[in-house]
Design a protein around this motif. Structure first.
Motif, mmCIF file in Angstrom:
data_model
loop_
_atom_site.group_PDB
_atom_site.id
_atom_site.type_symbol
_atom_site.label_atom_id
_atom_site.label_comp_id
_atom_site.label_asym_id
_atom_site.label_seq_id
_atom_site.Cartn_x
_atom_site.Cartn_y
_atom_site.Cartn_z
ATOM 1 N N ARG A 100 1.896 -0.305 -4.301
ATOM 2 C CA ARG A 100 2.634 0.562 -4.164
ATOM 3 C C ARG A 100 3.218 1.594 -4.624
ATOM 4 N NH1 ARG A 100 8.293 -0.622 -3.964
ATOM 5 N NH2 ARG A 100 9.354 -1.106 -2.090
ATOM 6 N N LEU A 127 0.389 -1.973 5.357
ATOM 7 C CA LEU A 127 0.858 -3.155 4.775
ATOM 8 C C LEU A 127 -0.762 -4.295 4.545
ATOM 9 C CD1 LEU A 127 4.310 -2.303 3.936
ATOM 10 C CD2 LEU A 127 2.814 -0.989 2.874
ATOM 11 N N PRO A 137 8.390 3.394 -0.432
ATOM 12 C CA PRO A 137 6.949 3.738 -0.777
ATOM 13 C C PRO A 137 7.208 5.189 -0.136
ATOM 14 C CG PRO A 137 6.255 1.942 0.565
ATOM 15 C CD PRO A 137 7.158 1.978 0.582
ATOM 16 N N ASP A 175 0.327 2.254 0.911
ATOM 17 C CA ASP A 175 1.328 1.358 1.999
ATOM 18 C C ASP A 175 1.710 1.920 2.998
ATOM 19 O OD1 ASP A 175 2.675 0.815 -0.725
ATOM 20 O OD2 ASP A 175 3.174 3.116 -1.449
ATOM 21 N N ARG A 223 3.142 7.361 2.570
ATOM 22 C CA ARG A 223 1.973 6.193 4.370
ATOM 23 C C ARG A 223 0.680 6.433 4.352
ATOM 24 N NH1 ARG A 223 5.756 1.510 5.088
ATOM 25 N NH2 ARG A 223 7.402 2.066 4.116
#
Length: 593
Positions: free
Chosen positions: A410, A430, A420, A427, A423
């Protein structure tokens, strides 16, 4: 009638030899459209074989995907340095050739190889011959067999029945699965080699030191972009890549780089792709700038070219376009190479600016990030990955190394909130990351080291399951379940774009380690790579920075060193007894020297 008789005679004589060239296979046994039908190739061969005077080894040699008893050998023997402009080979149908590139040929070339234990090749242990043709862009791939575990070999190609030969190559098998390894194994780990943005001095440095047993490349081996007017080098074709010819030509440009070529000649490679081998921020259904049928054809072209040009095996496929695979290096470690990009990744960050950090579909991905059914690698690969981890632990291999593309831990900037910031990394997936942690914790799997690339920056973190497993202490590392080592880029620019001075990058690195408990060291300034020295008692990781990409050089700077001790599942902390030391960026629990 005489011509037809001659053609049929040639086809009958060389049938087995065409089959000896693995380049004709499909990368996936269930994706037949990516294979080149041998029957079609034979029918085209109506002319005589090329003579030694008519062909050359145009793009060097390579070896890869070593096993304990075999290794893949690669070369290109061609009547032209140009690449062949064929379209995708659809299910047994004759390829369609365009107006650009080398035309198809009705003649084949014959290649022989020898591999032995000495440089003079007086002690040959295996040899063979095969034919290549325009259908596979004149590439040749053999599996050399009858080899002994953890042994250095030398090999050479030559035009059949002639003295015209390739350079001498060197390769090495891996230890057998149950073997006790007699010495530490050394890996050099690379990612993100962007030809336009600088010279491949990271390859050159390891070539000069001769410091690795095996080379790992975690992806972005090539880039699909059209070079800009300010770029240092201009790869061909002079446009973004879409077709099979485009990907062949782009890869061929890279392989003419002398430092990359020498690395392939000296070391066995174990590579895996990221996104730029196909297209920026690609996932299962599209990419940043292509989708639908256009993306499907583009991906097939890229995968076909990658399989032709890279010294990799046809994996024992249970579904299409699989590159994920594993290697057991004695009882010292298992290497698990994942595909977290192309195989079956759910939608990622697309569009926007700053790599999707602003705008685009960032809101959509944020909303989906913790969906239980969201995956970065597809559920088939997930099940395989967790089985590999458990099997490795059950057989008591000392270490588990996981070759992965994007940052696993993370990471937040932590200025406006603790969310975060990227993405496109784990991240954005998840639940998938939680399933990895769950597998490690519930099965009590120790000594797991995640290897990552993609970010064009260096990161070293303890792997800690946020809020689970009894919590995590960033000072001592208690509660960690493994370590992540993430390398910078061979030449791709910093995530801050361009050449940003250290007086800017170092404070940002300091901010990042302060805001992220697991993050122990971070550097945004240097391009480079890292090396691992893997023993039963510990793994030592050394990170190297390249001071200048604008000229060819072997110069490098050691920018950090870390130790991971057997059974501790965290980075060693005390520098006086082998813990972390850094010379660039920002270091937690220590001082940058």
């Amino acid at each position: 009638m005489l011509r037809l008789t001659a053609a049929l005679s040639l086809a009958g004589v060389v049938s087995a030899s065409f089959e000896n060239n693995l380049a004709y296979l499909s990368p996936s046994r269930r994706h037949a459209s990516l294979a080149v039908p041998i029957s079609h190739v034979q029918k085209r061969q109506t002319g005589s074989l090329y003579t030694a005077a008519e062909v050359n080894f145009t793009h060097g040699i390579a070896s890869g995907d070593p096993y304990a008893n075999s290794v893949i050998l690669w070369t290109r023997l061609s009547p032209t340095t140009e690449n062949v402009a064929s379209d995708i080979v659809p299910e047994g149908v004759v390829p369609i050739y365009g107006d650009e590139g080398a035309p198809p040929s009705s003649r084949a070339a014959c290649v022989e190889y020898r591999i032995g234990t000495d440089e003079a090749l007086t002690q040959v242990v295996d040899s063979g011959r095969a034919y290549t043709s325009s259908e596979v862009d004149w590439t040749v791939k053999f599996e050399a067999t009858n080899l002994q575990p953890f042994t250095t070999y030398h090999y050479r190609f030559n035009v059949c029945s002639s003295s015209k030969s390739s350079p001498l190559g060197r390769t090495k098998t891996i230890p057998s699965k149950t073997q006790s390894v007699p010495r530490n194994i050394r890996l050099a780990v690379y990612s993100c080699s962007n030809y336009p943005e600088g010279y491949f001095n990271a390859y050159s440095a390891v070539n000069a030191k001769d410091s690795a047993d095996y080379i790992l490349h975690l992806g972005d081996y090539i880039y699909e972009y059209k070079a800009s007017s300010t770029d240092l080098r201009k790869p061909l074709p002079d446009r973004e890549t879409y077709t099979l010819y485009d990907y062949r030509k782009r890869t061929a440009t890279y392989r003419l780089d002398p430092d990359l070529s020498l690395s392939h000649q000296k070391f066995p490679w174990i590579p895996v792709w990221d996104d730029h081998e196909v297209a920026d921020n690609s996932y299962k259904d599209g990419s940043k700038n292509s989708n639908g049928e256009e993306f499907r054809l583009r991906k097939q072209a890229a995968v076909r070219s990658y399989f032709e040009w890279m010294p990799i095996r046809q994996v024992s496929m249970d579904d299409s376009l699989r590159i994920w695979r594993s290697f057991s290096l004695g009882d010292l470690f298992d290497l698990i190479m994942l595909d977290t990009r192309q195989y079956n990744r759910d939608v990622t960050v697309l569009g926007g600016s700053l790599g999707g950090l602003i705008g685009g579909n960032k809101k959509e991905v944020k909303e989906q990030a913790d969906w239980v059914n969201r995956t970065i690698m597809g559920f088939n690969q997930e099940a395989w990955f967790y089985d590999q981890l458990k099997q490795s632990s059950d057989r008591q291999a000392r270490w588990r190394l996981v070759g992965n593309q994007v940052i696993f831990s993370r990471v937040t900037i932590g200025v406006f909130n603790d969310e975060p910031f990227n993405r496109d990394q784990w991240d954005g997936y998840l639940a998938n990351r939680d399933r990895v942690y769950q597998t490690l914790v519930e099965n009590k799997i120790n000594n797991t080291v995640m290897l990552s690339g993609d970010s064009h920056a260096a990161w070293v973190s303890d792997m800690a399951w946020s809020g689970k497993n009894g919590g995590y202490d960033e000072k001592t590392g208690a509660g960690a379940v493994g370590v992540e080592l993430a390398g910078s880029a061979v030449s791709s620019s910093s995530p801050l774009t361009g050449i940003v001075p250290r007086w800017i990058t170092d404070p940002i690195s300091k901010l990042l380690i302060n805001k992220n408990p697991e993050l122990q060291w971070q550097d945004l300034y240097y391009r480079g790579y890292f090396e691992m020295d893997i023993g039963y008692d510990a793994i030592e990781a050394q990170f190297f920075g390249i001071p200048d990409l604008k000229k060819r050089s072997t110069e490098e700077i050691k920018i950090a060193k870390f130790l991971i001790r057997d059974g501790e599942n965290k980075l060693a902390r005390n520098p006086t007894v082998g813990g972390g030391v850094a010379y660039a960026g920002a270091l937690k629990n220590g001082k940058v020297q």
